[in-house]
Scaffold this active site. Structure first.
Site, PDB file in Angstrom:
ATOM      1  N   LYS A  55       0.753   6.821   0.831  1.00 24.56           N
ATOM      2  CA  LYS A  55       0.266   6.935  -0.551  1.00 24.56           C
ATOM      3  C   LYS A  55      -1.040   7.713  -0.579  1.00 24.56           C
ATOM      4  CE  LYS A  55       2.563   2.738  -2.076  1.00 24.56           C
ATOM      5  NZ  LYS A  55       2.507   1.280  -2.185  1.00 24.56           N
ATOM      6  N   GLN A  99      -1.587  -3.632  -2.614  1.00 19.98           N
ATOM      7  CA  GLN A  99      -0.345  -3.567  -1.830  1.00 19.98           C
ATOM      8  C   GLN A  99       0.239  -4.972  -1.623  1.00 19.98           C
ATOM      9  OE1 GLN A  99       1.270  -0.663  -0.668  1.00 19.98           O
ATOM     10  NE2 GLN A  99       2.883  -2.131  -0.175  1.00 19.98           N
ATOM     11  N   ASP A 122       0.971   0.267 -10.772  1.00 20.50           N
ATOM     12  CA  ASP A 122       2.232  -0.313 -10.285  1.00 20.50           C
ATOM     13  C   ASP A 122       3.045  -0.885 -11.449  1.00 20.50           C
ATOM     14  OD1 ASP A 122       3.115  -0.127  -7.709  1.00 20.50           O
ATOM     15  OD2 ASP A 122       1.951  -1.815  -6.949  1.00 20.50           O
TER      16      ASP A 122
END
Ligand code: NDP
Length: 296
Positions: A55, A99, A122
């Site tokens: 990422k 994460q 997200d």
């Protein structure tokens, strides 16, 4: 030559990244704005470390700023919440990604719900879930957004198509259903308690498998000509002793003979997920600065 039925997620993601890179260049030159993505990693989970590295690499490659925050596995919830709060207040940070999975003892949804919903790239904050469900401008979860992008790339308008999603998780199945409904599909969500799953799947013009069970969806569960999106990532023993390989939730070799289009594993949904994260970061930066959103 690659089978034309294959939906090449890697290639579509590359096109997306080129568009994102161009949009970032315009934001820099016309608005003096560099979108910034902060990624928080708690603990040493090897898969998470690889994802975070990828990422960060792709964020920088698109011209954006990447900020990484690595915390030890024994970090307590308050420390994590304090970090997220400070990122919420930092104007150089437009997107925040914590994460998952988080180590045991940390309440994931409580941490996610601390993220400013406008920085929640997200799309897991309950406010964004609500916005998506009601058709408001949401941050949309990256994996289902990547699936939708691939379907529209291959099929164009999805109106009226019968879509069946196997799996009802908050991160894939449910937001996928919301997106396909918004795209005017007739949507069915199947799960572990559904009756006669093969018959349900055979109705689908669009079949999305998000289960986490290797090759569970068989070739004869697929309607001839259907578009099949395989979200599953499963590691299974390879032919060579001691080695493993990745397979999806769909029995690919049999399915491709019946389907009209299908995503491979790897090289399908995976690359699209990261591309959509970069897209969401650009969109978040524009919204936070009242700049019209580029068409990505
Ligand atoms: P979850 O485990 O959260 O959800 C799995 C879903 O599958 C549940 O709704 C479950 O039903 C359903 N299910 C399980 N067994 C069956 C069965 N026998 N028949 C029908 N339905 C069943 O998984 P996720 O949604 O998080 O992920 C799904 C897969 O996608 C995983 O392989 C994951 O690794 C992969 N993934 C890939 C990503 C990518 O970028 N490519 C991103 C995210 C996930 P119930 O609710 O009834 O228990």
């Amino acid at each position: 030559m690659t089978d034309p039925k294959i939906i090449d997620g890697k290639a579509i993601a590359e096109t997306q990244r080129a568009r994102i890179t161009a949009a970032v260049a315009v934001l820099k030159s016309e608005h003096d704005l560099t979108p910034g993505l902060a990624v928080v990693l708690v603990g040493e989970d090897p898969a998470s470390q690889i994802y975070v590295r990828n990422k960060a690499k792709q964020t920088v490659a698109c011209g954006m700023q990447s900020m990484e925050h690595r915390l030890p596995a024994d970090t307590d919830q308050k420390t994590l919440v304090d970090l997220v709060t400070s990122l919420n207040e930092d104007p150089a940070v437009h997107g925040i990604l914590v994460q998952l999975p988080l180590p045991d003892g940390i309440e994931e949804q409580a941490v996610i719900d601390t993220i400013d919903p406008d920085k929640d790239v997200d799309g897991f904050h309950v406010i964004n879930t609500g916005r998506l469900a009601t058709g408001a401008a949401a941050m949309v979860p990256c994996t289902p957004l990547g699936c939708l992008t691939m379907l529209q790339d291959r099929l164009g308008d999805l109106s009226g198509l019968e879509a069946v999603i196997v799996g009802r998780s908050n991160i894939v199945g449910k937001p996928m259903a919301a997106l396909l409904l918004a795209a005017n599909c007739t949507v069915t969500i199947a799960h572990s308690r559904s009756r006669d799953l093969p018959a349900l799947c055979r109705r689908a013009d669009i079949l999305v498998a998000a289960v986490g069970r290797p090759e569970m969806i068989r070739g004869d569960w697929i309607k001839p000509g259907a578009a099949v999106i395989d979200v599953g990532i499963n590691r299974v023993p390879a032919a060579e002793e001691g080695k493993t390989r990745l397979v999806g939730d769909v029995a690919f070799a049999k399915a491709i003979a019946v389907a009209g289009a299908i995503t491979p594993v790897p090289g399908g949904v995976g690359p699209m997920t990261i591309a959509m994260l970069l897209r969401n970061t650009v969109i978040a930066a524009c919204r936070q600065n009242a700049i019209p959103e580029p068409d990505l």
